[in-house]
Write a protein that holds these residues in place. Structure first.
Motif, PDB file in Angstrom:
ATOM      1  N   GLU A 156      30.723  39.241  74.720  1.00 55.59           N
ATOM      2  CA  GLU A 156      30.659  38.763  73.344  1.00 55.59           C
ATOM      3  C   GLU A 156      32.020  38.276  72.855  1.00 55.59           C
ATOM      4  O   GLU A 156      32.106  37.312  72.100  1.00 55.59           O
ATOM      5  N   VAL A 157      33.080  38.923  73.289  1.00 57.29           N
ATOM      6  CA  VAL A 157      34.427  38.478  72.912  1.00 57.29           C
ATOM      7  C   VAL A 157      34.719  37.129  73.562  1.00 57.29           C
ATOM      8  O   VAL A 157      35.262  36.224  72.919  1.00 57.29           O
ATOM      9  N   GLU A 158      34.350  36.971  74.833  1.00 57.66           N
ATOM     10  CA  GLU A 158      34.632  35.734  75.556  1.00 57.66           C
ATOM     11  C   GLU A 158      33.752  34.578  75.100  1.00 57.66           C
ATOM     12  O   GLU A 158      34.171  33.427  75.132  1.00 57.66           O
ATOM     13  N   HIS A 159      32.534  34.879  74.691  1.00 58.29           N
ATOM     14  CA  HIS A 159      31.586  33.822  74.325  1.00 58.29           C
ATOM     15  C   HIS A 159      31.278  33.920  72.839  1.00 58.29           C
ATOM     16  O   HIS A 159      31.927  33.280  72.033  1.00 58.29           O
TER      17      HIS A 159
ATOM     18  N   PRO B  97      28.644  36.743  70.036  1.00 52.90           N
ATOM     19  CA  PRO B  97      27.522  37.684  69.981  1.00 52.90           C
ATOM     20  C   PRO B  97      26.191  36.935  70.033  1.00 52.90           C
ATOM     21  O   PRO B  97      26.090  35.787  69.607  1.00 52.90           O
ATOM     22  N   VAL B  98      25.183  37.597  70.554  1.00 52.30           N
ATOM     23  CA  VAL B  98      23.846  37.020  70.636  1.00 52.30           C
ATOM     24  C   VAL B  98      23.029  37.551  69.465  1.00 52.30           C
ATOM     25  O   VAL B  98      22.968  38.753  69.236  1.00 52.30           O
ATOM     26  N   ALA B  99      22.422  36.627  68.721  1.00 53.75           N
ATOM     27  CA  ALA B  99      21.631  37.006  67.553  1.00 53.75           C
ATOM     28  C   ALA B  99      20.286  37.586  67.990  1.00 53.75           C
ATOM     29  O   ALA B  99      19.758  37.237  69.052  1.00 53.75           O
ATOM     30  N   GLU B 100      19.731  38.452  67.159  1.00 58.39           N
ATOM     31  CA  GLU B 100      18.427  39.067  67.456  1.00 58.39           C
ATOM     32  C   GLU B 100      17.350  38.006  67.652  1.00 58.39           C
ATOM     33  O   GLU B 100      16.468  38.150  68.486  1.00 58.39           O
TER      34      GLU B 100
ATOM     35  N   ALA C 157      13.420  35.117  71.081  1.00 60.09           N
ATOM     36  CA  ALA C 157      12.944  33.860  71.651  1.00 60.09           C
ATOM     37  C   ALA C 157      12.966  33.906  73.174  1.00 60.09           C
ATOM     38  O   ALA C 157      12.016  33.462  73.841  1.00 60.09           O
ATOM     39  N   LEU C 158      14.022  34.460  73.748  1.00 61.40           N
ATOM     40  CA  LEU C 158      14.107  34.576  75.203  1.00 61.40           C
ATOM     41  C   LEU C 158      13.074  35.553  75.747  1.00 61.40           C
ATOM     42  O   LEU C 158      12.483  35.325  76.805  1.00 61.40           O
ATOM     43  N   ARG C 159      12.824  36.640  75.013  1.00 62.64           N
ATOM     44  CA  ARG C 159      11.818  37.616  75.425  1.00 62.64           C
ATOM     45  C   ARG C 159      10.433  36.955  75.449  1.00 62.64           C
ATOM     46  O   ARG C 159       9.662  37.137  76.394  1.00 62.64           O
ATOM     47  N   GLU C 160      10.131  36.165  74.425  1.00 59.54           N
ATOM     48  CA  GLU C 160       8.848  35.456  74.376  1.00 59.54           C
ATOM     49  C   GLU C 160       8.733  34.451  75.527  1.00 59.54           C
ATOM     50  O   GLU C 160       7.677  34.323  76.147  1.00 59.54           O
ATOM     51  N   GLN C 161       9.818  33.745  75.800  1.00 62.85           N
ATOM     52  CA  GLN C 161       9.829  32.779  76.907  1.00 62.85           C
ATOM     53  C   GLN C 161       9.564  33.493  78.234  1.00 62.85           C
ATOM     54  O   GLN C 161       8.786  33.011  79.066  1.00 62.85           O
ATOM     55  N   LEU C 162      10.185  34.634  78.443  1.00 56.64           N
ATOM     56  CA  LEU C 162       9.977  35.409  79.663  1.00 56.64           C
ATOM     57  C   LEU C 162       8.534  35.885  79.764  1.00 56.64           C
ATOM     58  O   LEU C 162       7.913  35.806  80.829  1.00 56.64           O
TER      59      LEU C 162
END
Length: 60
Positions: A27-30, A32-35, A40-45
């Protein structure tokens, strides 16, 4: 008698700590990922799994 249970709990905690550290560094390098992104990624999977199994029962 229960030493192996305690050792397993310690191992799980170490694993969680290591994963949390990896997440923190990422998260520091890139950023933070929002909920919402996670959802959305969980649904795609889930859609991909459904497509692979032909809509069958989910083993996960």
């Amino acid at each position: 008698m229960y030493g192996h249970v305690g050792a397993a709990a310690v191992a799980r905690q170490v694993e969680r700590d290591n994963l949390n550290e990896l997440i923190r560094v990422a998260e520091v390098e890139h950023r933070p990922v929002a909920e919402g992104e996670i959802a959305a990624l969980r649904e795609q999977l889930q859609r991909a799994r459904w497509a692979q199994t032909g809509g069958g029962v989910d083993d996960a």
